[in-house]
Design a protein around this motif. Structure first.
Motif, PDB file in Angstrom:
ATOM      1  N   ASP A   1      -7.129  18.214 -14.973  1.00 36.75           N
ATOM      2  CA  ASP A   1      -7.338  15.983 -15.897  1.00 36.75           C
ATOM      3  C   ASP A   1      -6.553  15.618 -15.015  1.00 36.75           C
ATOM      4  OD1 ASP A   1      -9.135  16.730 -18.147  1.00 36.75           O
ATOM      5  OD2 ASP A   1      -7.177  17.424 -19.062  1.00 36.75           O
ATOM      6  N   MET A   2      -6.593  14.501 -14.699  1.00 36.87           N
ATOM      7  CA  MET A   2      -5.573  13.500 -13.834  1.00 36.87           C
ATOM      8  C   MET A   2      -5.990  11.863 -13.568  1.00 36.87           C
ATOM      9  SD  MET A   2      -6.906  13.622 -10.099  1.00 36.87           S
ATOM     10  CE  MET A   2      -6.547  12.120  -9.384  1.00 36.87           C
ATOM     11  N   ASN A   3      -5.764  11.118 -13.841  1.00 35.72           N
ATOM     12  CA  ASN A   3      -5.367   9.718 -13.945  1.00 35.72           C
ATOM     13  C   ASN A   3      -6.647   9.663 -12.820  1.00 35.72           C
ATOM     14  OD1 ASN A   3      -5.456   6.857 -13.452  1.00 35.72           O
ATOM     15  ND2 ASN A   3      -3.106   6.729 -13.020  1.00 35.72           N
ATOM     16  N   SER A   4      -7.895   9.394 -13.364  1.00 33.46           N
ATOM     17  CA  SER A   4      -9.081   8.906 -12.130  1.00 33.46           C
ATOM     18  C   SER A   4      -8.778   8.100 -11.497  1.00 33.46           C
ATOM     19  CB  SER A   4     -10.038   9.079 -13.606  1.00 33.46           C
ATOM     20  OG  SER A   4      -9.604   7.858 -14.288  1.00 33.46           O
ATOM     21  N   GLU A   5      -8.350   6.975 -12.063  1.00 32.88           N
ATOM     22  CA  GLU A   5      -7.492   5.537 -11.154  1.00 32.88           C
ATOM     23  C   GLU A   5      -7.593   5.834  -9.962  1.00 32.88           C
ATOM     24  OE1 GLU A   5      -8.958   2.036 -10.755  1.00 32.88           O
ATOM     25  OE2 GLU A   5      -9.029   2.863 -12.685  1.00 32.88           O
ATOM     26  N   VAL A   6      -6.152   6.779 -10.088  1.00 37.90           N
ATOM     27  CA  VAL A   6      -6.299   7.613  -8.058  1.00 37.90           C
ATOM     28  C   VAL A   6      -7.240   7.426  -7.337  1.00 37.90           C
ATOM     29  CG1 VAL A   6      -5.451   9.350  -6.942  1.00 37.90           C
ATOM     30  CG2 VAL A   6      -3.963   8.179  -8.975  1.00 37.90           C
TER      31      VAL A   6
ATOM     32  N   ILE B   1       0.910  -1.198   0.110  1.00 36.85           N
ATOM     33  CA  ILE B   1       0.315   0.256  -0.149  1.00 36.85           C
ATOM     34  C   ILE B   1       0.694   0.948   0.188  1.00 36.85           C
ATOM     35  CG2 ILE B   1      -1.630   0.979   2.050  1.00 36.85           C
ATOM     36  CD1 ILE B   1      -3.137  -1.127   0.536  1.00 36.85           C
ATOM     37  N   GLN B   2       1.872   1.352   0.661  1.00 36.67           N
ATOM     38  CA  GLN B   2       2.548   2.787   0.754  1.00 36.67           C
ATOM     39  C   GLN B   2       3.583   2.528  -0.817  1.00 36.67           C
ATOM     40  OE1 GLN B   2       5.456   1.585   4.442  1.00 36.67           O
ATOM     41  NE2 GLN B   2       4.894   3.514   4.960  1.00 36.67           N
ATOM     42  N   GLN B   3       3.875   1.485  -1.258  1.00 44.09           N
ATOM     43  CA  GLN B   3       4.449   2.122  -2.798  1.00 44.09           C
ATOM     44  C   GLN B   3       3.562   2.184  -3.620  1.00 44.09           C
ATOM     45  OE1 GLN B   3       7.303   1.137  -3.751  1.00 44.09           O
ATOM     46  NE2 GLN B   3       8.090   0.095  -1.418  1.00 44.09           N
ATOM     47  N   PHE B   4       1.872   2.141  -3.200  1.00 43.74           N
ATOM     48  CA  PHE B   4       1.171   2.285  -4.137  1.00 43.74           C
ATOM     49  C   PHE B   4       0.696   4.343  -3.733  1.00 43.74           C
ATOM     50  CE2 PHE B   4      -1.017  -2.053  -4.745  1.00 43.74           C
ATOM     51  CZ  PHE B   4      -0.105  -2.390  -6.200  1.00 43.74           C
ATOM     52  N   LEU B   5       0.460   4.390  -2.793  1.00 43.57           N
ATOM     53  CA  LEU B   5       0.246   5.570  -2.407  1.00 43.57           C
ATOM     54  C   LEU B   5       1.480   6.457  -2.724  1.00 43.57           C
ATOM     55  CD1 LEU B   5      -0.541   5.102   1.325  1.00 43.57           C
ATOM     56  CD2 LEU B   5      -1.821   6.139   0.193  1.00 43.57           C
TER      57      LEU B   5
ATOM     58  N   SER C   1       2.734  10.735  -6.984  1.00 40.53           N
ATOM     59  CA  SER C   1       3.685  11.099  -7.581  1.00 40.53           C
ATOM     60  C   SER C   1       2.165  10.911  -9.605  1.00 40.53           C
ATOM     61  CB  SER C   1       4.744   9.560  -8.632  1.00 40.53           C
ATOM     62  OG  SER C   1       4.350   9.972  -9.841  1.00 40.53           O
ATOM     63  N   ASP C   2       1.696  10.565  -9.431  1.00 41.76           N
ATOM     64  CA  ASP C   2       0.171  11.062 -10.615  1.00 41.76           C
ATOM     65  C   ASP C   2      -0.025  11.726 -10.605  1.00 41.76           C
ATOM     66  OD1 ASP C   2       0.512   8.383 -11.512  1.00 41.76           O
ATOM     67  OD2 ASP C   2      -0.595   7.528 -11.292  1.00 41.76           O
ATOM     68  N   ILE C   3      -0.171  12.378  -9.439  1.00 40.69           N
ATOM     69  CA  ILE C   3      -1.607  13.821  -8.622  1.00 40.69           C
ATOM     70  C   ILE C   3       0.320  15.136  -9.322  1.00 40.69           C
ATOM     71  CG2 ILE C   3      -2.266  15.199  -7.593  1.00 40.69           C
ATOM     72  CD1 ILE C   3      -3.238  12.655  -6.074  1.00 40.69           C
ATOM     73  N   ALA C   4       1.038  14.505  -9.020  1.00 41.53           N
ATOM     74  CA  ALA C   4       1.994  15.665  -9.497  1.00 41.53           C
ATOM     75  C   ALA C   4       2.646  16.226 -11.026  1.00 41.53           C
ATOM     76  CB  ALA C   4       3.439  15.113  -8.503  1.00 41.53           C
ATOM     77  N   THR C   5       2.071  14.897 -11.288  1.00 40.33           N
ATOM     78  CA  THR C   5       2.606  15.116 -12.926  1.00 40.33           C
ATOM     79  C   THR C   5       1.492  15.169 -13.329  1.00 40.33           C
ATOM     80  OG1 THR C   5       3.619  12.921 -12.718  1.00 40.33           O
ATOM     81  CG2 THR C   5       2.630  13.345 -15.191  1.00 40.33           C
ATOM     82  N   PRO C   6       1.597  16.765 -14.835  1.00 32.53           N
ATOM     83  CA  PRO C   6       0.680  16.821 -15.588  1.00 32.53           C
ATOM     84  C   PRO C   6       0.131  16.669 -15.855  1.00 32.53           C
ATOM     85  CG  PRO C   6       3.099  18.701 -14.983  1.00 32.53           C
ATOM     86  CD  PRO C   6       3.005  17.389 -14.499  1.00 32.53           C
ATOM     87  N   HIS C   7      -1.047  16.568 -16.250  1.00 32.07           N
ATOM     88  CA  HIS C   7      -1.899  16.079 -18.021  1.00 32.07           C
ATOM     89  C   HIS C   7      -0.581  15.661 -19.097  1.00 32.07           C
ATOM     90  CE1 HIS C   7      -5.026  13.720 -19.640  1.00 32.07           C
ATOM     91  NE2 HIS C   7      -5.147  14.076 -20.556  1.00 32.07           N
TER      92      HIS C   7
END
Length: 195
Positions: A142-147, A61-65, A70-76
């Protein structure tokens, strides 16, 4: 290695790709709450005595967090996202696994029990806050909706493992005295029919 850079002294930080954003932006708040949650999970891992499966799960879980942050910090469009549907499906399977190992309940319970279970309930509430922060960020970006889906399942996961830990230690849940029947017995098939 020098830890401070002085680049954030004026209230800005750099995200993936080098863009500067305010430290109180919705993006930074969202991944900051995930970082806070990750630290709480680290406390939980440190409290586990003999349950290697649970310890391994929580470290995963820590790895996935970190992937979520990272996904949120990455511009679309800047880079490929790290989290995908398989991670959410894995998490759902772990929720099912631990849910089956504690007595079923139909009413609200008070967060608590053993020290480990109490920390896990705390993680559950911070996961809910992380979800709110991510949804707030999502409305304008815009972001990764899976998050969002993954973090939504996380609170269920922490609830399930907190109850599992208490059951393993023969620590009964304490029911909220004025709670009516709030949980209903549903199956995966019921959920699939709802889709």
């Amino acid at each position: 290695m020098q830890l401070y850079t002085r680049t954030g002294d004026k209230g800005y930080t750099s995200i993936i790709g080098g863009q500067k954003v305010a430290k109180d932006s919705n993006r930074v708040i969202a991944y900051g709450t995930l970082d806070e949650l990750n630290s709480i999970v680290g406390i939980a891992v440190s409290l586990i005595q003999e349950d290697e499966v649970l310890s391994d799960d929580l470290q995963q879980i820590q790895q996935f967090l970190f992937d979520c942050g990272s996904d949120i910090a990455t511009p679309h469009g800047y880079a490929e996202y790290r989290l995908n549907k398989d991670h959410t499906l894995w998490l759902e399977s772990r929720v099912d696994y631990y849910s089956d190992k504690a007595p079923s309940v139909q009413s609200f319970i008070l967060p608590g029990g053993t020290t480990l279970a109490s920390v896990l309930h705390f993680a559950r509430t911070v996961a809910r806050r992380a979800e709110r922060d991510i949804v707030h960020f999502q409305w304008d970006n815009d972001m990764n909706s899976e998050v969002v889906r993954f973090v939504n399942r996380l609170s269920d996961y922490f609830y399930a493992i907190a109850r599992y830990v208490n059951a393993n230690e023969s620590k009964d849940d304490v029911f909220y005295e004025r709670s009516g029947k709030v949980f209903h017995q549903i199956t995966k098939e019921d959920i699939d029919d709802f889709k």
